[in-house]
Design an enzyme around this catalytic site. Structure first.
Site, short mmCIF file in Angstrom:
data_model
loop_
_atom_site.label_atom_id
_atom_site.label_comp_id
_atom_site.label_asym_id
_atom_site.label_seq_id
_atom_site.Cartn_x
_atom_site.Cartn_y
_atom_site.Cartn_z
N THR A 185 -14.81 13.67 -43.72
CA THR A 185 -13.64 14.56 -43.78
C THR A 185 -12.74 14.08 -44.91
O THR A 185 -12.78 12.92 -45.30
CB THR A 185 -12.83 14.51 -42.49
OG1 THR A 185 -12.40 13.16 -42.30
CG2 THR A 185 -13.64 14.94 -41.29
N GLU A 330 -16.54 18.93 -39.27
CA GLU A 330 -17.13 18.54 -37.98
C GLU A 330 -17.98 19.63 -37.36
O GLU A 330 -18.64 19.42 -36.35
CB GLU A 330 -16.00 18.16 -37.01
CG GLU A 330 -15.26 16.88 -37.36
CD GLU A 330 -14.07 17.08 -38.31
OE1 GLU A 330 -14.07 18.10 -39.04
OE2 GLU A 330 -13.16 16.23 -38.32
N LYS A 441 8.87 23.05 -35.80
CA LYS A 441 9.49 23.25 -34.48
C LYS A 441 10.98 23.52 -34.68
O LYS A 441 11.72 22.64 -35.07
CB LYS A 441 9.27 22.03 -33.60
CG LYS A 441 7.84 21.93 -33.14
CD LYS A 441 7.39 20.49 -32.91
CE LYS A 441 5.88 20.40 -33.07
NZ LYS A 441 5.44 19.40 -34.03
N TRP A 446 7.99 27.57 -32.19
CA TRP A 446 7.18 27.17 -33.32
C TRP A 446 7.19 28.24 -34.41
O TRP A 446 7.11 29.43 -34.14
CB TRP A 446 5.73 26.92 -32.88
CG TRP A 446 5.55 25.64 -32.12
CD1 TRP A 446 6.54 24.83 -31.66
CD2 TRP A 446 4.32 25.04 -31.74
NE1 TRP A 446 6.00 23.75 -31.01
CE2 TRP A 446 4.64 23.86 -31.05
CE3 TRP A 446 2.99 25.38 -31.94
CZ2 TRP A 446 3.66 23.01 -30.53
CZ3 TRP A 446 2.01 24.53 -31.42
CH2 TRP A 446 2.35 23.36 -30.73
P1 AMP Z 1 -12.47 20.69 -43.76
O1 AMP Z 1 -13.06 19.83 -42.71
O2 AMP Z 1 -12.03 19.95 -44.96
O3 AMP Z 1 -13.38 21.83 -44.08
O4 AMP Z 1 -11.13 21.31 -43.19
C1 AMP Z 1 -11.10 21.97 -41.96
C2 AMP Z 1 -9.73 22.53 -41.72
O5 AMP Z 1 -9.40 23.51 -42.70
C3 AMP Z 1 -9.59 23.27 -40.41
O6 AMP Z 1 -9.39 22.40 -39.32
C4 AMP Z 1 -8.40 24.17 -40.68
O7 AMP Z 1 -7.18 23.48 -40.52
C5 AMP Z 1 -8.57 24.52 -42.14
N1 AMP Z 1 -9.23 25.81 -42.28
C6 AMP Z 1 -10.54 26.07 -42.49
N2 AMP Z 1 -10.75 27.41 -42.59
C7 AMP Z 1 -9.55 28.00 -42.41
C8 AMP Z 1 -9.09 29.36 -42.39
N3 AMP Z 1 -9.91 30.38 -42.59
N4 AMP Z 1 -7.79 29.57 -42.15
C9 AMP Z 1 -6.92 28.55 -41.96
N5 AMP Z 1 -7.29 27.26 -41.98
C10 AMP Z 1 -8.58 26.99 -42.21
#
Ligand code: AMP
Length: 544
Positions: A185, A330, A441, A446
């Site tokens: 990540t 993940e 907040k 929120w």
């Molecule tokens: P990553 O593991 O780097 O792909 O990031 C995952 C995170 O990206 C998720 O937990 C979300 O917070 C954000 N994310 C992924 N897709 C979207 C989406 N379509 N809209 C908003 N947030 C997203």
């Protein structure tokens, strides 16, 4: 009683084997790091993946050994996806945009034995190599003519390495649960965490992502994965295209609007996928140049929320249907797509788009629920919001070698806690409100920073917007909006607030709007809020 069916393993090597047998002549086109466009077929990719597998065996790579790649989207990286995983190694794709300390941490934590790298990243690895004691060698993904003078130790040339090998190779019949690939990540706090995918999880993910109501990947398509192959499998498109025989177009290292347009146009690309930042650049280029996208039919957009204005631009100006998607490292990564049921599809356009901006419905196989702080499930009424928890065959069961991180992100009964705050409606549409650490907040309620940002970019003078919460004496926190102006525009803070005023609740309106030349982004293209909070921590609201 068990069913009486064969337990044939779901293996990544079967995908490339099938491609060679059933659509061997379909093309794979790559913009190379060296410059020219490279063309070959699935059949040639299969042969070269076998040569690579033989080379890895000769280099003493054994079942479960990690082999790293630091590379752009291109045909050699594609061969590594199949060659490493197919022979029983673990293809560890690394995001070169991470900080050097994070790269060192990742390579050492994964205990990578070899690193395959594009020419671009030679200086980066030269600078890091003394801190990578477990790496036994570096393979530069080029031919002899382009090999650089390098200080890298035990350095090899990719083309020479595989040229020395036979293209006869029998892929081992692995246990389908054996590890095949990994990706860390790009966490903004703490060390990155490793997701370790199996052959089984990858093949299942591929099958479901292909589904007509998910991305509808078909052999008739020409697909350009604009999401990097170093970030969660480029959302699985290099596998999905191989499964169905779609023509693949790899953009190499060039993601600017002009380069993307050139490939989309000349290769007659019909489907693509990437993060909103890439599409902002492309749409901006198209607008300035007065160009359109006559061949493109579908754009998958995810990784960050897709603004309504982006959906409108793709659909209304270019006739390209947008499929919004949500996922995570993940989750291999796809969890939801904004596929619409017939009722929603039949709604008037403006009503339909209210569902397209949501992150979508779970792909079959992924179960999701929203929970409160005590772990109680919240109603699926589109209003209640809580942390999104998921489970499924392509969701991690724990982090690789990180018991502390694993302990904090799983419920006792097998659900992965995503760290996203979301609503779920009665038809299953999930909408991300915020990352739990970004939500603002105010007075006990929120405010969604994502909603404010996406609404603001609908204003023609706003290129990009970020909203952060700052301490407020009366309300705990209030939103500050930080805006990058669109080229040639000079909107005032009041104009932006006026624009927002009939689109969001009155108490959501930012207390201030400030301007900045450029927003910081994370390694995966999301707006990086931690440096913004630091930069604006002493900001005084004019209304406080
Ligand atoms: P990553 O593991 O780097 O792909 O990031 C995952 C995170 O990206 C998720 O937990 C979300 O917070 C954000 N994310 C992924 N897709 C979207 C989406 N379509 N809209 C908003 N947030 C997203």
């Amino acid at each position: 009683m068990h069913g009486l069916m064969m337990d044939d393993a779901l293996l990544i090597s079967n995908l490339i084997e099938y491609a060679a047998d059933y659509h061997g002549d379909r093309e794979i086109v790559s913009r190379t790091v060296e410059g020219p466009i490279h063309r070959y077929t699935y059949s040639q990719a299969s042969q070269r993946s076998k040569q690579l597998a033989n080379a890895l065996e000769a280099l003493n790579i054994k079942l479960g050994d990690r082999v790293a790649t630091i590379a752009w989207n291109g045909y050699r990286h594609f061969e590594l996806y199949y060659g490493i995983s197919g022979m029983g190694g673990v293809c560890h794709t690394i995001n070169p945009r991470l900080f050097p300390e994070q790269l060192i941490y990742i390579i050492n934590h994964a205990e990578d034995k070899l690193v395959f790298l594009d020419l671009t990243f030679v200086p980066l690895l030269e600078a890091l190599q003394d801190k990578l004691p477990k790496v036994e060698g570096y393979v530069i993904m080029t031919d002899a003519a382009h090999m650089p003078d390098t200080a890298l130790k035990n350095v090899m040339c990719y083309e020479d390495l595989i040229a020395a090998q036979s293209d006869t190779y029998s892929w081992p019949q692995l246990d389908e649960r054996s590890a095949a690939a990994m990706c860390y990540t790009s966490g903004t706090t703490g060390n990155p965490k490793g997701a370790l995918y199996s052959n089984r999880s990858t093949v299942l993910h591929t099958m479901f992502v292909c589904g007509t109501d998910i991305f509808g990947v078909s052999g008739k398509m020409t697909i350009l994965p604009a999401v990097p192959m170093f970030h969660v499998y480029a959302w699985g498109f290099p596998y999905a295209a191989t499964m169905v025989g779609a023509k693949l177009v790899f953009p190499g290292a060039a993601y600017d609007g002009a380069s993307m347009y050139e490939l989309l146009d000349t290769e007659q690309v019909t489907a693509t996928a990437g993060v909103p930042t890439i599409w902002l650049m492309l749409l901006d280029y198209l607008k300035k140049e007065g160009k359109t996208l006559p061949h493109l039919e579908m754009a998958g957009i995810g990784g960050a929320a897709t603004p309504l204005s982006m959906i409108e631009a793709f659909e209304d100006d270019h006739g390209v249907r947008v499929h919004h998607a949500w996922g995570m490292t993940e989750l291999s990564p796809v969890g939801t797509t904004a596929r619409l049921n017939p009722r929603v599809e039949a709604l008037p356009t403006s009503e339909r788009r209210k569902y397209q901006v949501k992150q979508g419905r779970a792909v079959h196989g992924v179960k999701m629920k929203i929970i409160d702080d005590a772990g109680n499930e919240l109603p699926r009424d589109g209003v209640a919001f809580g942390e999104l928890a998921v489970r499924g065959p392509w969701v991690i069961s724990e982090y690789f070698g990180d018991p502390d991180a694993s302990a904090s992100q799983f419920t006792g009964d097998g659900w992965f806690l995503t760290g996203d705050v979301a609503t779920l409606d009665s038809e299953g549409h999930m909408q991300i409100v915020d990352r739990s650490k970004d939500v603002i907040k105010s007075g006990g309620e929120w405010i969604s920073s994502i909603d404010l940002e996406n609404t603001a970019v609908g204003h023609e003078g706003v290129a990009e917007a970020a909203v952060i919460g700052l301490p407020h004496p009366k309300w705990d926190e209030r939103p500050l909006m930080i805006v990058v102006r669109a080229d040639g525009s000079d909107p005032s803070p009041q104009e932006i607030l006026d624009y927002l005023s009939d689109k969001v609740a009155k108490w959501w309106l930012p207390d201030d709007v400030v301007f900045i030349d450029e927003l910081p982004h994370t390694a995966t293209g999301k707006i990086a809020k931690i440096p913004l909070r630091e930069q604006f921590k002493d900001h005084q609201f004019s209304t406080a």
